[in-house]
Write a protein that holds these residues in place. Structure first.
Motif, PDB file in Angstrom:
ATOM      1  N   SER A  68       1.537   4.759  -3.075  1.00  8.27           N
ATOM      2  CA  SER A  68       0.334   4.245  -3.731  1.00  8.27           C
ATOM      3  C   SER A  68      -0.807   5.236  -3.586  1.00  8.27           C
ATOM      4  O   SER A  68      -0.854   6.033  -2.645  1.00  8.27           O
ATOM      5  N   ILE A  69      -1.737   5.158  -4.531  1.00  8.02           N
ATOM      6  CA  ILE A  69      -2.971   5.936  -4.478  1.00  8.02           C
ATOM      7  C   ILE A  69      -4.099   5.041  -4.971  1.00  8.02           C
ATOM      8  O   ILE A  69      -3.925   4.276  -5.940  1.00  8.02           O
ATOM      9  N   ILE A  97       4.656  -3.175 -14.343  1.00  2.00           N
ATOM     10  CA  ILE A  97       5.245  -2.555 -15.529  1.00  2.00           C
ATOM     11  C   ILE A  97       6.576  -1.933 -15.121  1.00  2.00           C
ATOM     12  O   ILE A  97       6.607  -0.885 -14.463  1.00  2.00           O
ATOM     13  N   PRO A  98       7.703  -2.561 -15.460  1.00  2.00           N
ATOM     14  CA  PRO A  98       9.004  -2.006 -15.068  1.00  2.00           C
ATOM     15  C   PRO A  98       9.327  -0.744 -15.857  1.00  2.00           C
ATOM     16  O   PRO A  98       9.048  -0.668 -17.056  1.00  2.00           O
ATOM     17  N   THR A 112       8.985   0.008 -10.531  1.00  2.00           N
ATOM     18  CA  THR A 112       7.938  -0.768 -11.184  1.00  2.00           C
ATOM     19  C   THR A 112       6.594  -0.141 -10.840  1.00  2.00           C
ATOM     20  O   THR A 112       6.309   0.120  -9.666  1.00  2.00           O
ATOM     21  N   ILE A 113       5.795   0.104 -11.861  1.00  3.59           N
ATOM     22  CA  ILE A 113       4.437   0.623 -11.683  1.00  3.59           C
ATOM     23  C   ILE A 113       3.490  -0.561 -11.650  1.00  3.59           C
ATOM     24  O   ILE A 113       3.535  -1.421 -12.533  1.00  3.59           O
ATOM     25  N   ASN A 116       6.615   1.160  -6.903  1.00  2.51           N
ATOM     26  CA  ASN A 116       7.643   0.509  -6.089  1.00  2.51           C
ATOM     27  C   ASN A 116       9.019   0.939  -6.588  1.00  2.51           C
ATOM     28  O   ASN A 116       9.436   0.576  -7.684  1.00  2.51           O
ATOM     29  N   LYS A 117       9.725   1.706  -5.756  1.00  5.72           N
ATOM     30  CA  LYS A 117      11.010   2.305  -6.143  1.00  5.72           C
ATOM     31  C   LYS A 117      12.109   1.796  -5.216  1.00  5.72           C
ATOM     32  O   LYS A 117      11.927   1.757  -3.998  1.00  5.72           O
TER      33      LYS A 117
END
Length: 273
Positions: free
Chosen positions: A202-203, A251-252, A230-231, A219-220
């Motif tokens: 994350s940033i 957003i997958p 997923t973003i 998230n990977k």
């Protein structure tokens, strides 16, 4: 964009940043702590560098659009620090499902209390000059039967999840964090094990003088012959002095059955001495 502007104007009262944390430490001889922007979806067990007596309640609500059904998430979570740098947590996550369109009922999973999660996290590095903190932790997840088959048996499996957290503050406003570790799931009925590996990065950009931020989580999940990501763009804003709200979109990128999702997290930090 107007939604972001409106939300950030809700809370203008100055909050503690890392510089004031240092001043506060010198006045009260508190242990060192660096303020980091904590991701909102895969959140930490407790703040990095947690101080004894800190505690926090979280309520979460989410919606995920799948091909044949919608799933609704709900969670209640309590975390506290019984000692400096040590955080503990108990979480109860629920999932409820509704069919989409003419999808057959048998294609829709049963509602459930997913599991009982207990977790611990220890910050083994807190470096104020570098703006860096590191922690190790462990989550144990007792998986439960669905409401349709509740208590037959009650606990159906276990998930073992050790993890590592590395966080870095870049100057006054930018924050980055890596949260990673394996998830080893054991199915009690067959005694089979299934392992995946999570890499969550994350940033964030934190508004000066506040704890409000905007940012994004990646998230990977890696499994044998499979990769999902997923973003999650997100923002956190303070409502009153010890109450914040987090808003997350999902957003997958490479999920075959999942579409867009949203998640809302309400964060309450009771005052402590």
């Amino acid at each position: 964009m107007s939604i972001f502007i409106l939300t950030f104007t809700l809370y203008t009262r100055a909050q503690t940043d890392s510089n004031s944390l240092i001043d506060h430490k010198e006045e009260n001889e508190l242990p060192p702590k660096v303020l980091h922007a904590e991701p909102l979806y895969i959140d930490l067990i407790r703040d990095l560098g947690a101080r004894k007596g800190e505690k926090e309640w979280n309520l979460g609500l989410g919606l995920t659009d799948n091909l044949n059904f919608d799933s609704y998430e709900a969670l209640i979570e309590y975390e506290w620090a019984p000692a400096d740098r040590l955080g503990l947590e108990v979480e109860l996550p629920f999932t409820f499902y509704t069919p989409v369109g003419d999808a057959p009922r048998e294609a829709v999973p049963s509602n459930r209390l997913n599991s009982i999660k207990i977790a611990g996290q220890w910050s083994f590095l807190v470096n104020e000059p570098m703006g860096m903190s590191m922690a190790i932790g462990y989550i144990n997840e007792f998986e439960l039967s669905t409401f349709r088959e509740f208590a037959q048996p009650f606990i159906t499996g276990n998930v073992y999840n050790p993890f590592l957290v590395v966080a870095k503050r870049w100057g006054s406003n930018f924050h980055s964090l890596v949260y990673t570790g394996p998830m080893i799931a054991q199915e009690f009925s067959t005694n089979e094990f299934h392992t995946t590996y999570d890499i969550n990065t994350s940033i964030h950009y934190m508004i000066s003088g506040t704890r409000n931020f905007i940012g994004v989580e990646f998230n990977k999940t890696l499994a044998s012959h499979d990769f999902d990501m997923t973003i999650r763009p997100q923002m956190r804003v303070g409502i009153v002095d010890n109450l914040m709200i987090g808003i997350i979109a999902g957003i997958p990128v490479s999920r075959e059955n999942e579409r867009f999702s949203s998640f809302l997290r309400l964060i309450w930090e009771p005052k402590h001495k």
